[in-house]
Write a protein that holds these residues in place. Structure first.
Motif, mmCIF file in Angstrom:
data_model
loop_
_atom_site.group_PDB
_atom_site.id
_atom_site.type_symbol
_atom_site.label_atom_id
_atom_site.label_comp_id
_atom_site.label_asym_id
_atom_site.label_seq_id
_atom_site.Cartn_x
_atom_site.Cartn_y
_atom_site.Cartn_z
ATOM 1 N N SER A 101 2.787 11.559 8.581
ATOM 2 C CA SER A 101 3.304 10.641 7.795
ATOM 3 C C SER A 101 4.615 9.856 8.416
ATOM 4 C CB SER A 101 4.332 11.618 6.405
ATOM 5 O OG SER A 101 5.201 12.320 6.981
ATOM 6 N N VAL A 102 5.282 10.290 9.409
ATOM 7 C CA VAL A 102 6.249 9.574 10.068
ATOM 8 C C VAL A 102 5.483 8.516 11.013
ATOM 9 C CG1 VAL A 102 7.894 9.783 11.832
ATOM 10 C CG2 VAL A 102 7.912 11.421 10.067
ATOM 11 N N ASP A 103 4.484 8.717 11.371
ATOM 12 C CA ASP A 103 3.473 8.010 12.075
ATOM 13 C C ASP A 103 3.082 6.798 11.473
ATOM 14 O OD1 ASP A 103 2.203 6.587 14.472
ATOM 15 O OD2 ASP A 103 0.288 7.705 13.837
ATOM 16 N N ILE A 104 2.755 7.037 10.148
ATOM 17 C CA ILE A 104 2.142 5.974 9.186
ATOM 18 C C ILE A 104 3.422 5.133 8.922
ATOM 19 C CG2 ILE A 104 1.391 5.698 6.868
ATOM 20 C CD1 ILE A 104 -0.235 8.114 7.155
ATOM 21 N N ARG A 105 4.657 5.845 8.747
ATOM 22 C CA ARG A 105 5.816 5.038 8.314
ATOM 23 C C ARG A 105 5.975 3.998 9.430
ATOM 24 N NH1 ARG A 105 10.907 8.286 8.581
ATOM 25 N NH2 ARG A 105 10.672 7.612 10.617
ATOM 26 N N ASP A 106 5.993 4.460 10.714
ATOM 27 C CA ASP A 106 6.513 3.787 11.742
ATOM 28 C C ASP A 106 5.259 2.530 11.931
ATOM 29 O OD1 ASP A 106 8.629 5.237 12.159
ATOM 30 O OD2 ASP A 106 7.620 6.104 13.841
ATOM 31 N N SER A 107 4.098 2.634 11.628
ATOM 32 C CA SER A 107 3.028 1.692 11.585
ATOM 33 C C SER A 107 2.971 0.733 10.691
ATOM 34 C CB SER A 107 1.849 2.307 11.642
ATOM 35 O OG SER A 107 1.509 3.234 12.791
ATOM 36 N N VAL A 108 3.716 1.186 9.558
ATOM 37 C CA VAL A 108 3.841 0.051 8.422
ATOM 38 C C VAL A 108 5.034 -0.748 8.995
ATOM 39 C CG1 VAL A 108 4.756 -0.029 6.003
ATOM 40 C CG2 VAL A 108 2.787 1.567 6.590
ATOM 41 N N VAL A 109 6.043 -0.256 9.333
ATOM 42 C CA VAL A 109 7.132 -1.172 9.788
ATOM 43 C C VAL A 109 6.433 -2.163 10.834
ATOM 44 C CG1 VAL A 109 9.420 -1.228 10.905
ATOM 45 C CG2 VAL A 109 8.842 0.411 9.498
ATOM 46 N N LYS A 110 5.841 -1.535 11.667
ATOM 47 C CA LYS A 110 5.408 -2.585 12.880
ATOM 48 C C LYS A 110 4.403 -3.434 12.342
ATOM 49 C CE LYS A 110 5.626 0.801 16.361
ATOM 50 N NZ LYS A 110 4.861 2.313 17.322
ATOM 51 N N VAL A 111 3.606 -3.239 11.458
ATOM 52 C CA VAL A 111 2.709 -4.286 10.836
ATOM 53 C C VAL A 111 3.191 -5.385 10.073
ATOM 54 C CG1 VAL A 111 0.776 -4.478 8.943
ATOM 55 C CG2 VAL A 111 0.502 -2.627 10.688
ATOM 56 N N TYR A 112 4.387 -4.723 9.226
ATOM 57 C CA TYR A 112 5.219 -5.698 8.583
ATOM 58 C C TYR A 112 5.937 -6.739 9.460
ATOM 59 C CZ TYR A 112 8.649 -7.458 5.066
ATOM 60 O OH TYR A 112 9.283 -8.053 4.062
ATOM 61 N N ALA A 113 6.677 -5.950 10.650
ATOM 62 C CA ALA A 113 7.171 -7.065 11.551
ATOM 63 C C ALA A 113 6.243 -8.118 12.202
ATOM 64 C CB ALA A 113 7.881 -6.281 12.391
ATOM 65 N N ALA A 114 5.002 -7.547 12.367
ATOM 66 C CA ALA A 114 4.057 -8.518 13.191
ATOM 67 C C ALA A 114 3.591 -9.575 12.354
ATOM 68 C CB ALA A 114 2.925 -7.460 13.909
ATOM 69 N N GLY A 115 3.554 -9.212 11.121
ATOM 70 C CA GLY A 115 3.056 -10.621 10.501
ATOM 71 C C GLY A 115 1.669 -10.549 9.650
ATOM 72 N N ASP A 116 1.132 -11.619 9.172
ATOM 73 C CA ASP A 116 0.043 -12.077 8.651
ATOM 74 C C ASP A 116 -1.039 -11.702 9.373
ATOM 75 O OD1 ASP A 116 -1.856 -12.744 6.575
ATOM 76 O OD2 ASP A 116 -1.737 -14.650 7.273
ATOM 77 N N GLY A 117 -2.087 -10.901 8.947
ATOM 78 C CA GLY A 117 -3.285 -10.692 9.969
ATOM 79 C C GLY A 117 -3.230 -9.341 10.745
ATOM 80 N N PHE A 118 -2.203 -8.948 10.696
ATOM 81 C CA PHE A 118 -1.912 -7.758 11.902
ATOM 82 C C PHE A 118 -2.357 -6.553 11.396
ATOM 83 C CE2 PHE A 118 0.386 -4.690 14.577
ATOM 84 C CZ PHE A 118 -0.038 -5.033 15.678
#
Length: 146
Positions: A48-65
């Motif tokens: 769950s912590v890994d998913i949380r971190d991945s959600v933040v990375k995807v949000y920061a990377a932007g559209d289409g990531f």
């Protein structure tokens, strides 16, 4: 005392030793079951912590990531794990493993505007976290995709 005769004290001592050994076996088995449960909970918490971190990375990377994630636990037939993004800021992992159920909730540091979920089974153990730009609302949505 005649040859081949067992004293009552000897029988009592053997009985006490047997009872003590049975108690030790019971305690060892109980501790093993507790450690297996703790191992499963620890793996789900780390996931769950890994998913949380991945959600933040995807949000920061932007559209289409997109980021692909794989469940770190080997599932048996009938086991299932449901990963959900829940508005406004929750990541929920519900697992039904064997006869036990587990729930882990994480707070997302980025906003979640749209509810989405995926269910993982023994045949399907991976999913994607995708960022898409919502033009009508003018925001970035992070969703889960199978």
């Amino acid at each position: 005392m005649k040859r081949g005769q067992i004293s009552l004290d000897f029988l009592f001592a053997v009985t006490l030793i047997t009872i003590t050994m049975l108690n030790l076996v019971y305690i060892a088995d109980s501790e093993r079951a507790h450690s297996e449960t703790f191992d499963t909970i620890a793996k789900l918490k780390a996931f769950s912590v890994d998913i949380r971190d991945s959600v933040v990375k995807v949000y920061a990377a932007g559209d289409g990531f997109t980021v692909r994630k794989e469940l770190p636990i080997k599932l048996s037939s009938g086991d299932r794990v449901t990963v959900s993004l829940v508005t406004p800021d929750s990541i929920v992992v519900n697992a039904s493993l064997g006869e036990r159920g587990y729930t882990v909730v994480q707070r997302s540091p980025v906003p979640i505007y749209e509810n989405s979920s995926v269910t993982l089974t023994d045949t399907k153990g991976d999913f994607g976290i995708v960022a898409t730009y919502n033009e009508t609302e003018g925001r970035l949505d992070v969703v889960l995709s199978p």
